[in-house]
Scaffold this active site. Structure first.
Site, mmCIF file in Angstrom:
data_model
loop_
_atom_site.group_PDB
_atom_site.id
_atom_site.type_symbol
_atom_site.label_atom_id
_atom_site.label_comp_id
_atom_site.label_asym_id
_atom_site.label_seq_id
_atom_site.Cartn_x
_atom_site.Cartn_y
_atom_site.Cartn_z
ATOM 1 N N HIS A 55 2.789 8.975 -3.981
ATOM 2 C CA HIS A 55 3.095 7.858 -3.074
ATOM 3 C C HIS A 55 3.493 6.616 -3.852
ATOM 4 O O HIS A 55 3.247 6.495 -5.059
ATOM 5 C CB HIS A 55 1.914 7.561 -2.135
ATOM 6 C CG HIS A 55 0.781 6.818 -2.772
ATOM 7 N ND1 HIS A 55 0.095 5.809 -2.138
ATOM 8 C CD2 HIS A 55 0.204 6.957 -3.990
ATOM 9 C CE1 HIS A 55 -0.849 5.354 -2.934
ATOM 10 N NE2 HIS A 55 -0.824 6.025 -4.065
ATOM 11 N N CYS A 109 -0.520 1.163 -6.779
ATOM 12 C CA CYS A 109 -1.657 2.091 -6.921
ATOM 13 C C CYS A 109 -1.775 2.496 -8.390
ATOM 14 O O CYS A 109 -0.775 2.635 -9.087
ATOM 15 C CB CYS A 109 -1.444 3.342 -6.064
ATOM 16 S SG CYS A 109 -2.737 4.586 -6.260
ATOM 17 N N GLN A 127 -7.431 8.269 3.576
ATOM 18 C CA GLN A 127 -7.483 7.495 4.804
ATOM 19 C C GLN A 127 -6.678 8.214 5.890
ATOM 20 O O GLN A 127 -5.615 8.769 5.579
ATOM 21 C CB GLN A 127 -6.934 6.080 4.528
ATOM 22 C CG GLN A 127 -7.814 5.295 3.548
ATOM 23 C CD GLN A 127 -7.154 4.019 3.065
ATOM 24 O OE1 GLN A 127 -6.969 3.085 3.836
ATOM 25 N NE2 GLN A 127 -6.794 3.982 1.798
ATOM 26 N N SER A 150 -5.150 0.048 2.523
ATOM 27 C CA SER A 150 -4.773 -0.289 1.141
ATOM 28 C C SER A 150 -3.452 -1.034 1.080
ATOM 29 O O SER A 150 -3.192 -1.752 0.115
ATOM 30 C CB SER A 150 -4.693 0.989 0.298
ATOM 31 O OG SER A 150 -5.957 1.630 0.320
ATOM 32 N N HIS A 153 2.862 2.368 2.457
ATOM 33 C CA HIS A 153 3.188 3.462 1.537
ATOM 34 C C HIS A 153 4.455 4.202 1.925
ATOM 35 O O HIS A 153 4.770 4.309 3.124
ATOM 36 C CB HIS A 153 2.099 4.547 1.565
ATOM 37 C CG HIS A 153 0.688 4.103 1.496
ATOM 38 N ND1 HIS A 153 -0.131 4.355 0.414
ATOM 39 C CD2 HIS A 153 -0.088 3.435 2.405
ATOM 40 C CE1 HIS A 153 -1.343 3.880 0.657
ATOM 41 N NE2 HIS A 153 -1.339 3.308 1.847
HETATM 42 O O1 LIG Z 1 -8.742 0.438 -0.752
HETATM 43 C C1 LIG Z 1 -9.546 -0.196 -1.492
HETATM 44 O O2 LIG Z 1 -10.608 -0.690 -1.186
HETATM 45 C C2 LIG Z 1 -9.144 -0.462 -2.878
HETATM 46 N N1 LIG Z 1 -8.302 0.581 -3.319
HETATM 47 C C3 LIG Z 1 -9.110 1.563 -4.008
HETATM 48 C C4 LIG Z 1 -8.757 2.908 -3.757
HETATM 49 C C5 LIG Z 1 -8.379 3.631 -4.897
HETATM 50 C C6 LIG Z 1 -8.073 4.956 -4.746
HETATM 51 C C7 LIG Z 1 -8.152 5.563 -3.499
HETATM 52 C C8 LIG Z 1 -8.540 4.831 -2.372
HETATM 53 C C9 LIG Z 1 -8.851 3.484 -2.496
HETATM 54 C C10 LIG Z 1 -6.936 0.453 -3.192
HETATM 55 O O3 LIG Z 1 -6.426 -0.593 -2.861
HETATM 56 C C11 LIG Z 1 -6.116 1.637 -3.398
HETATM 57 N N2 LIG Z 1 -5.873 2.549 -2.441
HETATM 58 C C12 LIG Z 1 -5.117 3.493 -3.006
HETATM 59 C C13 LIG Z 1 -4.660 4.673 -2.308
HETATM 60 C C14 LIG Z 1 -4.508 4.655 -0.913
HETATM 61 C C15 LIG Z 1 -4.072 5.799 -0.235
HETATM 62 C C16 LIG Z 1 -3.828 6.984 -0.943
HETATM 63 C C17 LIG Z 1 -3.999 6.999 -2.322
HETATM 64 C C18 LIG Z 1 -4.416 5.839 -3.015
HETATM 65 N N3 LIG Z 1 -4.837 3.170 -4.310
HETATM 66 C C19 LIG Z 1 -5.489 2.013 -4.558
HETATM 67 C C20 LIG Z 1 -5.455 1.293 -5.856
HETATM 68 O O4 LIG Z 1 -5.858 0.106 -5.901
HETATM 69 O O5 LIG Z 1 -5.009 1.904 -6.860
#
Ligand SMILES: O=C(O)CN(Cc1ccccc1)C(=O)c1nc(-c2ccccc2)[nH]c1C(=O)O
Length: 159
Positions: A55, A109, A127, A150, A153
């Site tokens: 993604h 990400c 999610q 987040s 995407h």
């Molecule tokens: O959501 C949060 O509280 C903070 N995160 C942490 C996170 C990190 C990995 C997976 C899910 C959530 C993120 O914002 C985030 N979400 C993702 C994500 C969301 C959907 C699918 C895969 C990764 N990556 C990130 C990152 O910083 O690298």
């Protein structure tokens, strides 16, 4: 499709019963033909199949964690993030190679370091909006813009 739960349910014509679980004895062909089954593709033995995706995440001021490897404090609006992502989608225009190139440079990400690859995952691990969008894609297909807590995407299903 259940309107309240937004998932398919199954009506047994013999017993007149409505049930949530698909009848086990379906062949893969019959299962794939079921309405809405794409989201819940069952692997061997009826276990939910795993999927693999990459993604490109663009965070915004409403993201649950508005910071990333690129920017310590992300202040762009959600509308701006969507416009940015629409620009990337136009540049990518269905190319897997271009997707990975842009994800590695632009994704907010941590998976950017891996061309956006998230590896294999099953239901309940990502999610909900992200999971449903990924399960609805064919392998090799890129999603429309998907919004989660987040950020926004683009998703490429790879497995
Ligand atoms: O959501 C949060 O509280 C903070 N995160 C942490 C996170 C990190 C990995 C997976 C899910 C959530 C993120 O914002 C985030 N979400 C993702 C994500 C969301 C959907 C699918 C895969 C990764 N990556 C990130 C990152 O910083 O690298």
């Amino acid at each position: 499709m259940s309107n309240s739960r937004k998932v398919p349910y199954y009506y047994d014509t013999q017993s007149g019963q409505s049930v949530w679980d698909p009848p086990e004895e379906l062949t893969q062909e019959q299962l794939h033909a079921l309405p809405g089954a794409k989201q819940y593709l069952l692997g061997e033995g009826g276990k939910p199949a795993q999927v693999r995706a990459s993604h490109l995440l663009v965070k915004h001021s409403g993201s649950r964690r508005p910071s990333s490897w690129k920017e310590p404090k992300i202040t762009r609006s959600k509308e701006e993030a969507i416009e940015i992502l629409q620009g990337y989608a136009a540049e990518i225009s269905g190319s897997t190679e271009k997707f990975k190139e842009l994800a590695s440079v632009h994704s907010d990400c941590s998976s950017h370091a891996n061309n956006g690859d998230l590896g294999w995952f099953g239901p309940g691990q990502m999610q909900k909006p992200f999971q449903e969008a990924t399960y609805a894609l064919e392998v090799g297909q890129i999603s429309d813009i998907v919004s989660t807590d987040s950020g926004v995407h683009l998703i490429l299903r790879t497995g």
